[in-house]
Motif scaffolding. Structure first.
Motif, PDB file in Angstrom:
ATOM      1  N   SER A 140       0.805  -1.217   0.000  1.00  0.00           N
ATOM      2  CA  SER A 140       0.000   0.000   0.000  1.00  0.00           C
ATOM      3  C   SER A 140       0.842   1.273   0.000  1.00  0.00           C
ATOM      4  CB  SER A 140      -0.940   0.010   1.216  1.00  0.00           C
ATOM      5  OG  SER A 140      -0.199  -0.092   2.417  1.00  0.00           O
ATOM      6  N   GLU A 141       2.010   1.247   0.643  1.00  0.00           N
ATOM      7  CA  GLU A 141       2.837   2.450   0.714  1.00  0.00           C
ATOM      8  C   GLU A 141       3.836   2.569  -0.422  1.00  0.00           C
ATOM      9  OE1 GLU A 141       5.268   2.611   4.191  1.00  0.00           O
ATOM     10  OE2 GLU A 141       5.832   0.503   4.090  1.00  0.00           O
ATOM     11  N   GLY A 142       3.883   1.572  -1.297  1.00  0.00           N
ATOM     12  CA  GLY A 142       4.791   1.645  -2.433  1.00  0.00           C
ATOM     13  C   GLY A 142       5.318   0.292  -2.857  1.00  0.00           C
ATOM     14  N   THR A 143       6.076   0.303  -3.939  1.00  0.00           N
ATOM     15  CA  THR A 143       6.624  -0.920  -4.521  1.00  0.00           C
ATOM     16  C   THR A 143       8.103  -1.042  -4.213  1.00  0.00           C
ATOM     17  OG1 THR A 143       5.013  -0.927  -6.323  1.00  0.00           O
ATOM     18  CG2 THR A 143       7.050  -2.145  -6.688  1.00  0.00           C
ATOM     19  N   ALA A 144       8.538  -2.256  -3.894  1.00  0.00           N
ATOM     20  CA  ALA A 144       9.949  -2.516  -3.625  1.00  0.00           C
ATOM     21  C   ALA A 144      10.302  -3.895  -4.156  1.00  0.00           C
ATOM     22  CB  ALA A 144      10.245  -2.432  -2.130  1.00  0.00           C
ATOM     23  N   GLY A 145      11.576  -4.087  -4.473  1.00  0.00           N
ATOM     24  CA  GLY A 145      11.995  -5.388  -4.959  1.00  0.00           C
ATOM     25  C   GLY A 145      13.437  -5.402  -5.387  1.00  0.00           C
ATOM     26  N   GLY A 146      13.865  -6.537  -5.904  1.00  0.00           N
ATOM     27  CA  GLY A 146      15.250  -6.659  -6.323  1.00  0.00           C
ATOM     28  C   GLY A 146      15.523  -7.956  -7.051  1.00  0.00           C
ATOM     29  N   ILE A 147      16.800  -8.141  -7.366  1.00  0.00           N
ATOM     30  CA  ILE A 147      17.269  -9.324  -8.080  1.00  0.00           C
ATOM     31  C   ILE A 147      17.667 -10.399  -7.065  1.00  0.00           C
ATOM     32  CG2 ILE A 147      19.033 -10.231  -9.646  1.00  0.00           C
ATOM     33  CD1 ILE A 147      17.176  -8.337 -11.051  1.00  0.00           C
ATOM     34  N   ILE A 148      17.176 -11.607  -7.249  1.00  0.00           N
ATOM     35  CA  ILE A 148      17.487 -12.711  -6.344  1.00  0.00           C
ATOM     36  C   ILE A 148      18.936 -13.156  -6.546  1.00  0.00           C
ATOM     37  CG2 ILE A 148      16.919 -15.088  -5.711  1.00  0.00           C
ATOM     38  CD1 ILE A 148      14.023 -14.486  -6.636  1.00  0.00           C
ATOM     39  N   VAL A 149      19.710 -13.164  -5.460  1.00  0.00           N
ATOM     40  CA  VAL A 149      21.126 -13.545  -5.550  1.00  0.00           C
ATOM     41  C   VAL A 149      21.496 -14.730  -4.657  1.00  0.00           C
ATOM     42  CG1 VAL A 149      21.894 -11.248  -6.278  1.00  0.00           C
ATOM     43  CG2 VAL A 149      21.797 -11.804  -3.827  1.00  0.00           C
ATOM     44  N   GLU A 150      20.555 -15.190  -3.832  1.00  0.00           N
ATOM     45  CA  GLU A 150      20.862 -16.313  -2.937  1.00  0.00           C
ATOM     46  C   GLU A 150      19.579 -17.055  -2.590  1.00  0.00           C
ATOM     47  OE1 GLU A 150      23.023 -17.109   1.422  1.00  0.00           O
ATOM     48  OE2 GLU A 150      22.745 -15.071   0.660  1.00  0.00           O
ATOM     49  N   THR A 151      19.608 -18.376  -2.736  1.00  0.00           N
ATOM     50  CA  THR A 151      18.435 -19.210  -2.479  1.00  0.00           C
ATOM     51  C   THR A 151      18.852 -20.479  -1.756  1.00  0.00           C
ATOM     52  OG1 THR A 151      18.652 -20.387  -4.593  1.00  0.00           O
ATOM     53  CG2 THR A 151      17.272 -18.399  -4.592  1.00  0.00           C
ATOM     54  N   GLU A 152      17.867 -21.165  -1.185  1.00  0.00           N
ATOM     55  CA  GLU A 152      18.093 -22.491  -0.614  1.00  0.00           C
ATOM     56  C   GLU A 152      16.917 -23.390  -0.961  1.00  0.00           C
ATOM     57  OE1 GLU A 152      20.807 -21.781   3.401  1.00  0.00           O
ATOM     58  OE2 GLU A 152      18.640 -21.995   3.596  1.00  0.00           O
ATOM     59  N   ALA A 153      17.211 -24.602  -1.393  1.00  0.00           N
ATOM     60  CA  ALA A 153      16.182 -25.580  -1.729  1.00  0.00           C
ATOM     61  C   ALA A 153      15.863 -26.462  -0.524  1.00  0.00           C
ATOM     62  CB  ALA A 153      16.646 -26.449  -2.892  1.00  0.00           C
ATOM     63  N   TYR A 154      14.581 -26.723  -0.325  1.00  0.00           N
ATOM     64  CA  TYR A 154      14.111 -27.640   0.714  1.00  0.00           C
ATOM     65  C   TYR A 154      13.221 -28.667   0.019  1.00  0.00           C
ATOM     66  CZ  TYR A 154      16.351 -24.674   4.053  1.00  0.00           C
ATOM     67  OH  TYR A 154      17.324 -23.994   4.744  1.00  0.00           O
ATOM     68  N   ALA A 155      13.741 -29.910  -0.043  1.00  0.00           N
ATOM     69  CA  ALA A 155      13.252 -30.885  -1.002  1.00  0.00           C
ATOM     70  C   ALA A 155      12.286 -31.931  -0.457  1.00  0.00           C
ATOM     71  CB  ALA A 155      14.437 -31.560  -1.680  1.00  0.00           C
TER      72      ALA A 155
END
Length: 220
Positions: free
Chosen positions: A37-52
Motif C-alpha cells: 500500500s505504501e509503495g513498490t519494492a523489490g530486487g534481483i534474487i542472488v541467494e536461495t536455498e532448496a528444501y526438497a
C-alpha cells in the motif's frame, strides 16, 4: 535502476513445478517484487536455498507424506508458485516459493536480494542506508519488502507479490554450497542446496564461499 519497468509480468506457474533444487538455481537473477500500500519494492534474487520435501531432514515437510489442514506446511502441498511465509525466533519472517507439483511439498527459501526498486522505501523500513543490509538475509528482505505471514499462501503468478524475469546468471558465477543454520538435520546439512551469486556483495553470508573477507550471517 530504481524505477520498476512497466513490462514486468509474473512468471508462469510452470516455472515453479520443476522441484526445489532446480527451481532454486533457476531463481537466481529473477526479480522479486511486492507492491504494498505504501509503495513498490523489490530486487534481483542472488541467494536461495532448496528444501526438497518429506525426505529432506532440513525441510519443514520432512516426514509429512500428505497435507495436514491447519498445519503450517499445508501451503507447501499446493502446486508450485505460491508463497510459503513463516516466522522464526518469534520475530523474523522468511519468504519461500513453493516449488513442486501439487502434493509434493518442496520450497525455495529466498535468502538475499540485490535491491533495485523502491530503495528509499526499503531504507526507511530497514532503518539503514547501507544497501548491503537492506535485503541481505531472509528476515531483512522480508522487512524491506513488507512481507509477513499475511502473504502466506499468496499466488505468486498474479497480484501484488510476484516473481518476474530479470538477468541471466551464468554457471561460472554460481556457487552451490551446504545450507545455512541446518546443522540439526544430520546428513542433510551437507546437501549442496544453497545457490549463491558468488561475486555479489548482497549475500546474507559468505560462509562456504572461501572468501577471506568473510561476512557474518544476516538472518535478521
Amino acid at each position: 535502476m530504481s524505477d520498476l519497468p512497466p513490462d514486468l509480468s509474473p512468471l508462469p506457474r510452470s516455472f515453479c513445478l520443476r522441484g526445489a533444487v532446480e527451481t532454486a538455481r533457476a531463481l537466481l537473477g529473477k526479480v522479486l517484487i511486492h507492491r504494498a500500500s505504501e509503495g513498490t519494492a523489490g530486487g534481483i534474487i542472488v541467494e536461495t536455498e532448496a528444501y526438497a520435501g518429506p525426505t529432506d531432514a532440513a525441510c519443514h515437510a520432512f516426514g509429512i507424506p500428505a497435507a495436514r489442514p491447519g498445519h503450517r506446511t499445508e501451503v507447501m502441498f499446493r502446486a508450485g508458485g505460491y508463497a510459503y511465509v513463516y516466522l522464526i525466533y518469534g520475530m523474523y519472517h522468511c519468504f519461500n516459493v513453493v516449488a513442486g507439483p501439487e502434493g509434493f511439498p518442496e520450497a525455495v527459501l529466498i535468502r538475499a536480494l540485490e535491491p533495485r526498486f523502491g530503495l528509499g522505501l526499503m531504507r526507511k523500513r530497514r532503518g539503514t542506508d547501507d544497501a548491503r543490509k537492506l535485503c541481505g538475509g531472509p528476515g531483512r528482505l522480508c522487512r524491506a519488502l513488507y512481507i509477513s505471514r499475511e502473504q502466506n499462501g499468496t499466488d505468486l503468478t498474479s497480484g501484488t507479490l510476484f516473481l518476474a524475469e530479470g538477468e541471466s546468471i551464468p554457471d561460472a558465477r554460481v556457487a552451490a554450497t551446504p545450507r545455512i543454520n541446518v546443522d540439526y538435520s544430520g546428513e542433510a546439512a551437507g546437501y549442496p542446496y544453497r545457490f549463491a551469486v558468488k561475486d555479489s556483495p548482497f549475500l546474507s553470508t559468505r560462509r562456504f564461499l572461501g572468501n577471506p573477507n568473510k561476512q557474518s550471517s544476516a538472518d535478521n
